[in-house]
Scaffold this motif. Structure first.
Motif, PDB file in Angstrom:
ATOM      1  N   ASN A  80       0.871  -1.167   0.000  1.00 22.24           N
ATOM      2  CA  ASN A  80       0.000   0.000   0.000  1.00 22.24           C
ATOM      3  C   ASN A  80       0.906   1.214   0.000  1.00 22.24           C
ATOM      4  O   ASN A  80       2.103   1.098  -0.293  1.00 22.24           O
ATOM      5  N   ARG A 111      -8.285 -10.875  11.879  1.00 20.16           N
ATOM      6  CA  ARG A 111      -9.343 -10.017  11.333  1.00 20.16           C
ATOM      7  C   ARG A 111     -10.241 -10.789  10.372  1.00 20.16           C
ATOM      8  O   ARG A 111     -11.449 -10.680  10.403  1.00 20.16           O
ATOM      9  N   SER A 157     -12.903 -13.133  11.733  1.00 18.82           N
ATOM     10  CA  SER A 157     -13.919 -12.459  12.536  1.00 18.82           C
ATOM     11  C   SER A 157     -15.247 -13.211  12.578  1.00 18.82           C
ATOM     12  O   SER A 157     -15.808 -13.529  11.530  1.00 18.82           O
ATOM     13  N   TRP A 217      -7.217  -8.277  23.643  1.00 20.97           N
ATOM     14  CA  TRP A 217      -8.604  -7.992  23.237  1.00 20.97           C
ATOM     15  C   TRP A 217      -9.320  -9.219  22.702  1.00 20.97           C
ATOM     16  O   TRP A 217     -10.523  -9.364  22.879  1.00 20.97           O
ATOM     17  N   MET A 218      -8.579 -10.146  22.038  1.00 22.77           N
ATOM     18  CA  MET A 218      -9.297 -11.235  21.383  1.00 22.77           C
ATOM     19  C   MET A 218      -9.185 -12.573  22.127  1.00 22.77           C
ATOM     20  O   MET A 218      -9.789 -13.548  21.701  1.00 22.77           O
ATOM     21  N   ARG A 263      -6.932  -5.629  30.479  1.00 24.09           N
ATOM     22  CA  ARG A 263      -7.895  -5.498  29.388  1.00 24.09           C
ATOM     23  C   ARG A 263      -8.830  -6.704  29.311  1.00 24.09           C
ATOM     24  O   ARG A 263     -10.019  -6.555  29.053  1.00 24.09           O
ATOM     25  N   THR A 307     -11.867  -6.420  31.353  1.00 20.57           N
ATOM     26  CA  THR A 307     -12.930  -5.487  30.950  1.00 20.57           C
ATOM     27  C   THR A 307     -13.989  -6.271  30.216  1.00 20.57           C
ATOM     28  O   THR A 307     -13.688  -6.965  29.261  1.00 20.57           O
ATOM     29  N   ASN A 329     -18.468  -6.528  29.176  1.00 22.53           N
ATOM     30  CA  ASN A 329     -19.760  -5.822  29.143  1.00 22.53           C
ATOM     31  C   ASN A 329     -20.418  -5.894  30.503  1.00 22.53           C
ATOM     32  O   ASN A 329     -20.357  -6.892  31.176  1.00 22.53           O
ATOM     33  N   ILE A 351      -6.674  -0.966   5.603  1.00 24.52           N
ATOM     34  CA  ILE A 351      -5.505  -1.540   4.945  1.00 24.52           C
ATOM     35  C   ILE A 351      -4.304  -1.101   5.762  1.00 24.52           C
ATOM     36  O   ILE A 351      -4.088   0.100   5.958  1.00 24.52           O
ATOM     37  N   TYR A 352      -3.574  -2.078   6.261  1.00 18.82           N
ATOM     38  CA  TYR A 352      -2.480  -1.798   7.196  1.00 18.82           C
ATOM     39  C   TYR A 352      -1.130  -2.053   6.521  1.00 18.82           C
ATOM     40  O   TYR A 352      -1.021  -2.923   5.659  1.00 18.82           O
ATOM     41  N   THR A 382     -10.154  -3.195  13.547  1.00 17.47           N
ATOM     42  CA  THR A 382      -9.264  -4.083  14.302  1.00 17.47           C
ATOM     43  C   THR A 382      -9.868  -5.471  14.448  1.00 17.47           C
ATOM     44  O   THR A 382      -9.183  -6.478  14.314  1.00 17.47           O
ATOM     45  N   THR A 383     -11.165  -5.498  14.747  1.00 14.94           N
ATOM     46  CA  THR A 383     -11.815  -6.783  15.009  1.00 14.94           C
ATOM     47  C   THR A 383     -12.332  -7.439  13.730  1.00 14.94           C
ATOM     48  O   THR A 383     -12.599  -8.632  13.732  1.00 14.94           O
ATOM     49  N   GLY A 384     -12.506  -6.655  12.679  1.00 12.78           N
ATOM     50  CA  GLY A 384     -13.124  -7.189  11.465  1.00 12.78           C
ATOM     51  C   GLY A 384     -14.616  -7.431  11.651  1.00 12.78           C
ATOM     52  O   GLY A 384     -15.232  -8.150  10.879  1.00 12.78           O
ATOM     53  N   GLN A 385     -15.197  -6.827  12.688  1.00 13.95           N
ATOM     54  CA  GLN A 385     -16.607  -7.105  12.999  1.00 13.95           C
ATOM     55  C   GLN A 385     -17.476  -5.854  12.865  1.00 13.95           C
ATOM     56  O   GLN A 385     -16.980  -4.736  12.939  1.00 13.95           O
ATOM     57  N   ASN A 404     -20.484  -7.542  22.690  1.00 11.20           N
ATOM     58  CA  ASN A 404     -19.224  -7.897  22.043  1.00 11.20           C
ATOM     59  C   ASN A 404     -18.060  -7.632  23.004  1.00 11.20           C
ATOM     60  O   ASN A 404     -17.453  -6.562  22.987  1.00 11.20           O
ATOM     61  N   GLY A 408     -14.995  -8.683  23.183  1.00 12.67           N
ATOM     62  CA  GLY A 408     -13.690  -8.398  22.578  1.00 12.67           C
ATOM     63  C   GLY A 408     -13.584  -6.942  22.168  1.00 12.67           C
ATOM     64  O   GLY A 408     -12.613  -6.252  22.475  1.00 12.67           O
ATOM     65  N   THR A 442     -15.449  -4.516  23.241  1.00 15.14           N
ATOM     66  CA  THR A 442     -15.583  -3.670  24.439  1.00 15.14           C
ATOM     67  C   THR A 442     -14.216  -3.426  25.082  1.00 15.14           C
ATOM     68  O   THR A 442     -13.937  -2.334  25.575  1.00 15.14           O
ATOM     69  N   LEU A 479     -11.577  -2.960  23.645  1.00 12.51           N
ATOM     70  CA  LEU A 479     -10.835  -1.962  22.873  1.00 12.51           C
ATOM     71  C   LEU A 479     -11.320  -0.533  23.134  1.00 12.51           C
ATOM     72  O   LEU A 479     -10.791   0.412  22.558  1.00 12.51           O
TER      73      LEU A 479
END
Lengths: 416, 437
Positions: A301, A343, A346, A382-383, A411, A414, A416, B283-284, B400-403, B417, B419, B421, B423
């Motif tokens: 890119n 990603r 997902s 996070w995941m 993290r 954390t 809901n 796009i990263y 980031t999550t693709g969601q 969600n 995951g 949350t 973030l």
């Protein structure tokens, strides 16, 4: 009565088996088309060129066959000045013809066979120096859309380029085809919803190549998918010149890439992931009319040139193995490969858990570097699921990972 | 609109602070004297600045160029060269050598008695320093985006609401006539009922690969520059280019959210709400130290049916800027005094008195000073800024999550969600913590 009853049971069972049998038949019928499509028989024609065809053609084969979509057969023409009457490929055997050729004219019979092949729906890839070929063959120029050199000029059609984000068809007089010294340049996607370009960046860096400019030709039934700015500091025209084009000819589809100057071992222009992937996608589209390949994480890119010295995409296992050796001054591409997989997975809990397990294996690996574990801890923060927590806690006493373990556990708490 | 802070509040706060243990500064803030101060110096707003890099200096110069410029008395930065430059600018303007300098914002906030502070720092510091400054009852001119995470933003908003200080966000496009006019035409339906909005922000930048670990320049306090961000060795990237690293910023998307998304919200009446559904793809860079998305394409759906697309400008037909699409046409605004519409007649439309009149400010910095004096709400208040950056930050989470992210704009929570949350915040490195409000 009893007989009748038994008959009824048998009848019901037959009926049931019939349904099962039918289902099996349907599955058998459908299954092959569910698999990753057929392999396209491909003919790569080379043997004469101003360029180093001996270096480029094995690389083209490797790139195409590496997708698993193509089975490429190489056909080398007679040398320059040789007897072309014996060059009579049976085009009808192939779904795709790749041209890495510019040289002596083919026999009339071969030319007609090629025209018939394309008109009847055959796919063609016109690669780099093949833009130069056959200046006097009308149908060939209609297939390539644009060409250069070989005394082409206004008689052959207009110049086509972008100026101020608008496609220009310029009929002014002048010679066709030139390029400055090879350099890295930015390719700009112009049509983003074509199967070949769908999902690609709007702008990407291409590695050291000849930037073809001032191409002209019939440009009929042609779409310019991507351009590059021909910088005057590299003897450029100051226009956005066509780099990737698609042309419809009869029922056939042509993908024309001006990219990919070939050197020994391919060289940077052929090693460029952008060249490799657009070639693979363009070839699939030319052969089938659609593109099933995903855009890989290492497609370049605007951030910079990306090379694949071995022309292959990193596999997940390679990524995991190499992340273990990560150090602050090393490439992060194995890690970004993993992030890309996360990603893309997902919503697919099974795949996410599989990835989490591989990540935890890095945390548990005593040989893996502390820096690699930091990357993994950040991503898991996070995941990750409950699965990763014991492994993270197991690193709490490692002094250099203390902050990162705290980060991850904070993290992960954390919710809901 | 929230309750205004009054000048009387100031007097009380400042007087209380003045009784503290620190040495009283030479210049007494005008607020100490209440509303009737007659002598010129004491009637001037007394200010300091935290963060004196390019944006901090730009703001300082804007303030000093005002007709009744505030009295700057102190500056704070963790780069001694930046700090020296700010001191020279201030002293030259004041024709003295009295500008006090600090490298530690905590000491600055404890010792200085100010009416207001101008703050321009990398995003990862915003949560702590904005909240600390507001907790000290300082009026703040704060740079956008006002937060690195939604959680940081919520804390800052809560602090401003609690203390009632005057807050102006550095979203200065609000004070330019073409943007105001475009937004006013849009919100009054001159393109018809608004259906969707396109926001074009800059593409990402060229990467620098993986630079080696380098010696920290003597003028830079690297540990303090990092602050709550993860500890990493210095690799030649700090000022300005922090924008391309996720630990400190979300890239062009979050940098520019405070401008063109802010405009989009202004012209569509979305200033005090947020989207309910956010999806997108980024796009990263596949390699190197810079890791923010260089291209991004985000779609936000609002409860009232409006859809907002935010993308890097190369992906959009009209490129940079904000375009409101209504059922009768479109209106587009961008920098360079740009204002255009599907039908040029739209631009000649008169907005009558009984229609929506948007807040008018001719100078963003003057508007802040005026409001510090009057106690009125400035043109770019904190919640509006928070709602603008939320769109960028939620987009970042979707990428980031693709969601697809479901967001409750009233409760300000991600729905169902865990995951995603997680973030909403970035844990701080000890000993730093987000101040309580």
């Amino acid at each position: 009565m009893r007989f009748h009853h038994t008959f009824k049971i048998i009848y019901i069972m037959i009926k049931r088996y019939y349904i099962i049998f039918l289902l099996i038949a349907v599955v058998i019928a459908i299954f092959p088309s569910c698999r990753k499509s057929e392999v396209y028989e491909t003919l790569l024609i080379t043997g004469q060129s101003e360029h180093n065809w001996k270096a480029s053609h094995p690389v083209l084969k490797q790139i195409l066959d590496g997708t698993g979509l193509f089975s490429t057969e190489i056909m080398i023409t007679p040398e320059k000045g040789g007897d072309m009457t014996n060059f009579n490929p049976d085009f009808s055997k192939y779904r795709l013809v790749v041209l890495n050729y510019s040289g002596d004219s083919w026999s009339e019979k071969t030319k007609q066979a090629f025209i018939d092949y394309v008109k009847n729906g055959g796919g063609v890839v016109v690669y780099h120096g093949s833009s130069i070929a056959f200046p006097d063959w009308k149908e060939y120029n209609e297939m390539t859309g644009l060409g250069g050199w070989g005394n082409r000029n206004e008689k052959d059609g207009p110049y086509v380029y972008y100026s101020k984000n608008t496609l220009v068809t310029d009929t002014s007089a002048g010679k066709a085809g030139s390029h400055g010294p090879r350099h890295d340049f930015e390719v700009r996607t112009r049509i983003a919803d074509h199967p070949i370009t769908k999902g690609l960046p709007a702008r990407w860096m291409h590695a050291s190549d000849e930037l073809y400019q001032q191409l002209r030709g019939p440009a009929k039934n042609m779409q310019v998918l991507a351009t590059a700015f021909a910088d005057t500091s590299f003897k450029g025209t100051g226009r956005d010149e066509p780099m990737l084009m698609v042309i419809d000819y009869g029922k056939g589809r042509i993908f024309h890439t001006t990219l990919g100057y070939g050197d020994e071992g391919g060289g940077p222009a052929m090693q460029c992931t952008g060249f490799i992937v657009t070639l693979q996608r363009g070839a699939e589209w030319a052969a089938s009319g659609s593109v099933t390949q995903e855009v890989p994480f290492d497609f370049p890119n605007v951030s910079g040139v990306v090379l694949r010295p071995d022309f292959k995409e990193i596999t997940l296992d390679e990524a995991i193995d190499n992340i273990c050796n990560y150090d602050i001054q090393k490439s992060t591409r194995y890690f970004t490969c993993l992030q890309d997989r996360i990603r893309k997975a997902s919503g697919d809990e099974k795949t996410i858990l599989m990835l989490e397990k591989k990540m935890v294996s890095i945390l548990k690996n005593d040989e893996a570097s502390a820096e690699s574990k930091k990357l993994i801890l950040r991503e898991l923060s996070w995941m990750g699921s409950d699965y990763c927590i014991p492994a993270i806690k197991g690193l709490a006493e490692v002094p250099e990972l203390k902050d990162d373990v705290t980060f991850a556990l904070t993290r992960l708490r954390t919710n809901n | 609109m929230s309750k205004k802070s009054t000048r009387r509040d100031f007097v009380r706060h400042s007087a209380a602070a003045a009784a503290g243990i620190f040495v009283l500064p030479e210049i007494i803030p005008s607020s100490v004297f209440g509303t009737g101060g007659k002598t010129a110096p004491s009637d001037r707003i007394v200010m300091g600045c935290i963060g004196t890099g390019s944006q901090g200096m730009s703001n300082l110069n804007h303030f000093l160029q005002l007709k009744e410029a505030p009295q700057f008395v102190a500056a704070c930065d963790i780069d001694s060269l930046h700090l020296a430059k700010a001191k020279t600018t201030i002293d030259t303007f004041n024709k003295d050598s009295g500008c006090r300098t600090y490298w530690d914002f905590r000491e600055f906030l404890e010792k200085e008695k100010l009416d207001a502070v101008s703050i321009a720092l990398p995003d990862h510091w915003h949560g702590i320093i904005y909240t600390e400054a507001v907790n000290k009852n300082l009026n703040v001119y704060g740079e956008k985006p006002i937060c690195r995470t939604i959680n940081d933003g919520q804390t800052i908003v809560a602090a401003v609401k609690k203390t009632n200080v005057i807050w102006q966000t550095g979203s200065w496009q609000r004070s330019l006539p073409n943007f105001r006019r475009g937004a006013e035409l849009a919100i009054n339906g001159r393109a018809g009922k608004i259906k969707n909005i396109e926001v074009g922000l800059p593409d990402g930048v060229r990467g620098i690969g993986t630079p080696p670990v380098a010696e920290v320049p003597p003028q830079l306090n690297w540990e303090m520059w990092l602050g709550p961000a993860p500890k990493v060795p210095y690799r030649g990237v700090s000022h300005w280019d922090w924008r391309w690293i996720l630990d400190y910023s979300g890239g062009q998307l979050t940098d520019w959210a405070g401008h063109h998304i802010d405009m989009a919200n202004w012209g569509a009446g979305l200033e005090y709400t947020g989207p309910v559904e956010i999806s997108g793809s980024g796009i990263y860079p596949s390699d190197g130290i810079y890791n923010v998305p260089v291209e991004y394409d985000i779609l936000c759906k609002y409860a009232n049916g409006i859809e907002m697309r935010v993308a890097n400008s190369s992906r959009l037909k009209l490129g940079m800027g904000t375009t409101w699409y209504g059922d009768k046409g479109w209106i587009h605004t961008d920098r360079g005094n740009k204002l255009s519409a599907s039908d040029p007649k739209i631009l000649d439309e008169v907005i009558s008195e009984n229609e929506i009149q948007l807040y008018k400010s001719d100078d963003h910095w003057q508007n802040f000073i005026d409001c510090v004096r009057s106690g009125d709400q400035p043109i770019a208040p904190i919640e509006v800024a928070y709602r603008a950056i939320s769109v960028g930050l939620l987009g970042e989470i979707a990428m980031t999550t693709g969601q697809t992210i479901h967001w409750d704009p009233d409760k300000e929570e991600i729905i169902g969600n865990p995951g995603a949350t997680r973030l909403l915040s970035r844990p701080y490195r000890q000993p730093w913590t987000l101040p309580t409000v």
